[in-house]
Design a protein around this motif. Structure first.
Motif, mmCIF file in Angstrom:
data_model
loop_
_atom_site.group_PDB
_atom_site.id
_atom_site.type_symbol
_atom_site.label_atom_id
_atom_site.label_comp_id
_atom_site.label_asym_id
_atom_site.label_seq_id
_atom_site.Cartn_x
_atom_site.Cartn_y
_atom_site.Cartn_z
ATOM 1 N N GLU A 197 0.833 -1.206 0.000
ATOM 2 C CA GLU A 197 0.000 0.000 0.000
ATOM 3 C C GLU A 197 0.869 1.257 0.000
ATOM 4 O OE1 GLU A 197 -3.215 2.176 3.003
ATOM 5 O OE2 GLU A 197 -2.779 0.050 3.235
ATOM 6 N N VAL A 198 1.871 1.279 0.855
ATOM 7 C CA VAL A 198 2.764 2.440 0.946
ATOM 8 C C VAL A 198 3.605 2.576 -0.327
ATOM 9 C CG1 VAL A 198 4.719 3.427 2.202
ATOM 10 C CG2 VAL A 198 2.844 2.361 3.454
ATOM 11 N N LEU A 199 4.121 1.458 -0.815
ATOM 12 C CA LEU A 199 4.974 1.485 -1.997
ATOM 13 C C LEU A 199 4.206 1.965 -3.222
ATOM 14 C CD1 LEU A 199 7.627 0.912 -3.439
ATOM 15 C CD2 LEU A 199 6.923 -1.481 -3.654
ATOM 16 N N ARG A 200 2.993 1.477 -3.389
ATOM 17 C CA ARG A 200 2.214 1.899 -4.551
ATOM 18 C C ARG A 200 1.957 3.402 -4.511
ATOM 19 N NH1 ARG A 200 -2.767 -1.252 -7.444
ATOM 20 N NH2 ARG A 200 -3.137 0.294 -9.072
ATOM 21 N N GLY A 201 1.654 3.935 -3.326
ATOM 22 C CA GLY A 201 1.476 5.375 -3.195
ATOM 23 C C GLY A 201 2.739 6.142 -3.529
ATOM 24 N N ALA A 202 3.894 5.605 -3.106
ATOM 25 C CA ALA A 202 5.173 6.261 -3.390
ATOM 26 C C ALA A 202 5.479 6.253 -4.885
ATOM 27 C CB ALA A 202 6.294 5.568 -2.620
ATOM 28 N N LEU A 203 5.152 5.155 -5.565
ATOM 29 C CA LEU A 203 5.348 5.087 -7.011
ATOM 30 C C LEU A 203 4.477 6.123 -7.723
ATOM 31 C CD1 LEU A 203 5.374 1.202 -7.382
ATOM 32 C CD2 LEU A 203 7.321 2.710 -7.841
ATOM 33 N N ASP A 204 3.238 6.248 -7.299
ATOM 34 C CA ASP A 204 2.339 7.244 -7.897
ATOM 35 C C ASP A 204 2.882 8.655 -7.698
ATOM 36 O OD1 ASP A 204 0.639 5.236 -8.688
ATOM 37 O OD2 ASP A 204 -0.789 5.504 -7.035
ATOM 38 N N GLN A 205 3.390 8.924 -6.499
ATOM 39 C CA GLN A 205 3.959 10.244 -6.226
ATOM 40 C C GLN A 205 5.197 10.511 -7.077
ATOM 41 O OE1 GLN A 205 2.833 12.828 -4.296
ATOM 42 N NE2 GLN A 205 0.985 11.578 -4.084
ATOM 43 N N ARG A 206 6.017 9.487 -7.277
ATOM 44 C CA ARG A 206 7.221 9.653 -8.093
ATOM 45 C C ARG A 206 6.854 9.898 -9.553
ATOM 46 N NH1 ARG A 206 11.227 12.128 -7.559
ATOM 47 N NH2 ARG A 206 11.086 11.402 -5.392
ATOM 48 N N VAL A 207 5.791 9.246 -10.038
ATOM 49 C CA VAL A 207 5.313 9.494 -11.402
ATOM 50 C C VAL A 207 4.908 10.956 -11.554
ATOM 51 C CG1 VAL A 207 3.398 9.028 -12.996
ATOM 52 C CG2 VAL A 207 4.615 7.127 -11.924
ATOM 53 N N LYS A 208 4.161 11.467 -10.582
ATOM 54 C CA LYS A 208 3.721 12.859 -10.639
ATOM 55 C C LYS A 208 4.896 13.823 -10.547
ATOM 56 C CE LYS A 208 -0.760 11.804 -8.515
ATOM 57 N NZ LYS A 208 -1.622 11.971 -7.309
ATOM 58 N N ALA A 209 5.844 13.510 -9.673
ATOM 59 C CA ALA A 209 6.991 14.400 -9.480
ATOM 60 C C ALA A 209 7.905 14.423 -10.695
ATOM 61 C CB ALA A 209 7.782 13.977 -8.239
ATOM 62 N N GLY A 210 8.050 13.265 -11.349
ATOM 63 C CA GLY A 210 8.975 13.191 -12.475
ATOM 64 C C GLY A 210 8.360 13.470 -13.823
ATOM 65 N N GLY A 211 7.037 13.483 -13.871
ATOM 66 C CA GLY A 211 6.371 13.760 -15.130
ATOM 67 C C GLY A 211 6.482 12.630 -16.138
ATOM 68 N N ARG A 212 6.803 11.425 -15.685
ATOM 69 C CA ARG A 212 6.909 10.264 -16.572
ATOM 70 C C ARG A 212 6.040 9.146 -16.037
ATOM 71 N NH1 ARG A 212 11.374 7.675 -16.515
ATOM 72 N NH2 ARG A 212 12.265 8.587 -14.646
ATOM 73 N N GLU A 213 5.284 8.499 -16.925
ATOM 74 C CA GLU A 213 4.385 7.432 -16.490
ATOM 75 C C GLU A 213 5.132 6.137 -16.176
ATOM 76 O OE1 GLU A 213 1.200 6.783 -19.167
ATOM 77 O OE2 GLU A 213 0.347 8.787 -18.922
ATOM 78 N N THR A 214 6.255 5.934 -16.842
ATOM 79 C CA THR A 214 7.034 4.705 -16.640
ATOM 80 C C THR A 214 8.301 5.010 -15.868
ATOM 81 O OG1 THR A 214 6.190 3.739 -18.684
ATOM 82 C CG2 THR A 214 8.189 2.781 -17.770
ATOM 83 N N LEU A 215 8.468 4.368 -14.725
ATOM 84 C CA LEU A 215 9.639 4.567 -13.879
ATOM 85 C C LEU A 215 10.629 3.425 -14.067
ATOM 86 C CD1 LEU A 215 7.837 5.507 -10.533
ATOM 87 C CD2 LEU A 215 8.773 7.094 -12.236
ATOM 88 N N ASP A 216 11.892 3.721 -13.804
ATOM 89 C CA ASP A 216 12.927 2.691 -13.732
ATOM 90 C C ASP A 216 13.130 2.349 -12.260
ATOM 91 O OD1 ASP A 216 13.748 2.362 -16.511
ATOM 92 O OD2 ASP A 216 14.394 4.449 -16.360
ATOM 93 N N VAL A 217 12.825 1.103 -11.908
ATOM 94 C CA VAL A 217 12.835 0.658 -10.513
ATOM 95 C C VAL A 217 13.898 -0.413 -10.333
ATOM 96 C CG1 VAL A 217 11.465 -0.374 -8.656
ATOM 97 C CG2 VAL A 217 10.373 1.166 -10.320
ATOM 98 N N LEU A 218 14.676 -0.286 -9.267
ATOM 99 C CA LEU A 218 15.671 -1.289 -8.907
ATOM 100 C C LEU A 218 15.213 -2.004 -7.647
ATOM 101 C CD1 LEU A 218 18.510 -2.617 -9.150
ATOM 102 C CD2 LEU A 218 19.385 -0.717 -7.765
ATOM 103 N N ASP A 219 15.184 -3.320 -7.682
ATOM 104 C CA ASP A 219 14.799 -4.127 -6.524
ATOM 105 C C ASP A 219 16.004 -4.957 -6.111
ATOM 106 O OD1 ASP A 219 13.601 -5.651 -4.596
ATOM 107 O OD2 ASP A 219 12.002 -6.442 -5.874
ATOM 108 N N THR A 220 16.707 -4.495 -5.070
ATOM 109 C CA THR A 220 17.882 -5.218 -4.591
ATOM 110 C C THR A 220 17.433 -6.335 -3.657
ATOM 111 O OG1 THR A 220 18.168 -3.680 -2.728
ATOM 112 C CG2 THR A 220 19.340 -3.172 -4.758
ATOM 113 N N GLY A 221 17.959 -7.533 -3.881
ATOM 114 C CA GLY A 221 17.531 -8.672 -3.090
ATOM 115 C C GLY A 221 16.091 -9.051 -3.370
ATOM 116 N N GLY A 222 15.640 -8.799 -4.596
ATOM 117 C CA GLY A 222 14.235 -8.965 -4.946
ATOM 118 C C GLY A 222 13.766 -10.390 -5.102
#
Length: 253
Positions: free
Chosen positions: A15-40
């Motif tokens: 829930e928290v992560l999805r909200g953070a992704l949405d905020q990053r989309v708005k802040a960066g002006g890009r719909e597609t983000l580059d995400v790194l998952d360490t130890g994923g």
């Protein structure tokens, strides 16, 4: 004793992560983000993130986990947006680009690295200069102490409480645990600003799975309870895991 399902135990983080992704989309002006998952690992978070339309790179030391990731991504139809590479936090830039990611997930990593500060520093350096979000998830000390005490292992509970790494004994499978203060101090030392702290699995590890499975609407009620308690410091102190969000200190730039 069985426990509630994995999905209910990680609902707060998602829930928290999805909200953070949405905020990053708005802040960066890009719909597609580059995400790194360490130890994923096998993609518990990477695949759902990719299903939102983002590109995800998973770094994990286990070839078997990466094989599982590939299979899970294919089953979800997001194999074109998920890339798995073998590596770890200390050698991160042997396999991925420094400063190339909008969001970095560091979930279940700091417990295992030799030097948590150095490992977290590498992870943070993977964020784009001047803009990015860190999602940090690590084992909480309080949850382990409470769990051992409720199981009647009082000596082990005290050993976890007073030991330097938060371990309850030589048979403890977890190499290291943290308090919220320790995690936020590690994040502060990287130059990022902590924006939120959440307690995860405050109750889920203590509730019998049979109760959740048999009582009507119990799983949903447990998830709502976990969400309500997650932001309260008193309950964070006894959570099995701690989740921290952080971003650059824009006022320092």
């Amino acid at each position: 004793m069985s426990r509630p399902s994995a999905s209910s135990r990680t609902a707060v983080v998602w829930e928290v992560l999805r909200g953070a992704l949405d905020q990053r989309v708005k802040a960066g002006g890009r719909e597609t983000l580059d995400v790194l998952d360490t130890g994923g690992g096998t993609g518990n978070f990477a695949v759902p993130v990719a299903e939102l339309g983002h590109r995800v790179t998973v770094v994990d030391p286990s070839p078997n986990a990466l094989f599982g990731l590939e299979r899970r991504a294919a089953e979800a139809g997001v194999e074109d947006r998920v890339r798995g590479v073998q590596g770890d936090a200390h050698g991160l830039f042997d396999v991925v680009e420094r400063g190339g990611f909008d969001v970095v997930l560091c979930h279940g990593v700091l417990e295992y690295v030799d030097d948590p500060a150095d490992g977290l520093g590498n992870v943070v350096a993977a964020l784009r200069p001047g803009g990015g979000t860190l999602s940090l998830l690590a084992a909480g000390l309080g949850g382990a102490v409470l769990g051992r005490a409720l199981a009647g292992h009082f000596t082990e509970a005290r050993q976890a409480l007073t030991g330097p790494e938060g371990r309850w004994g030589t048979g403890d499978p977890m190499p290291r645990r943290f308090t919220a203060e320790q995690l936020t101090a590690l994040v502060d030392a990287t130059g990022l600003a902590v924006t939120a702290v959440h307690g995860v699995r405050v109750f889920a590890d203590l509730v019998p799975g049979a109760l959740v499975d048999t009582e009507p609407d119990a799983a949903e009620a447990l998830a709502r309870l976990e969400s309500a308690a997650s932001e309260l410091p008193a309950f964070q102190a006894v959570a099995s895991q701690l989740h921290v969000l952080a971003e650059p200190r824009y006022h320092d730039r």
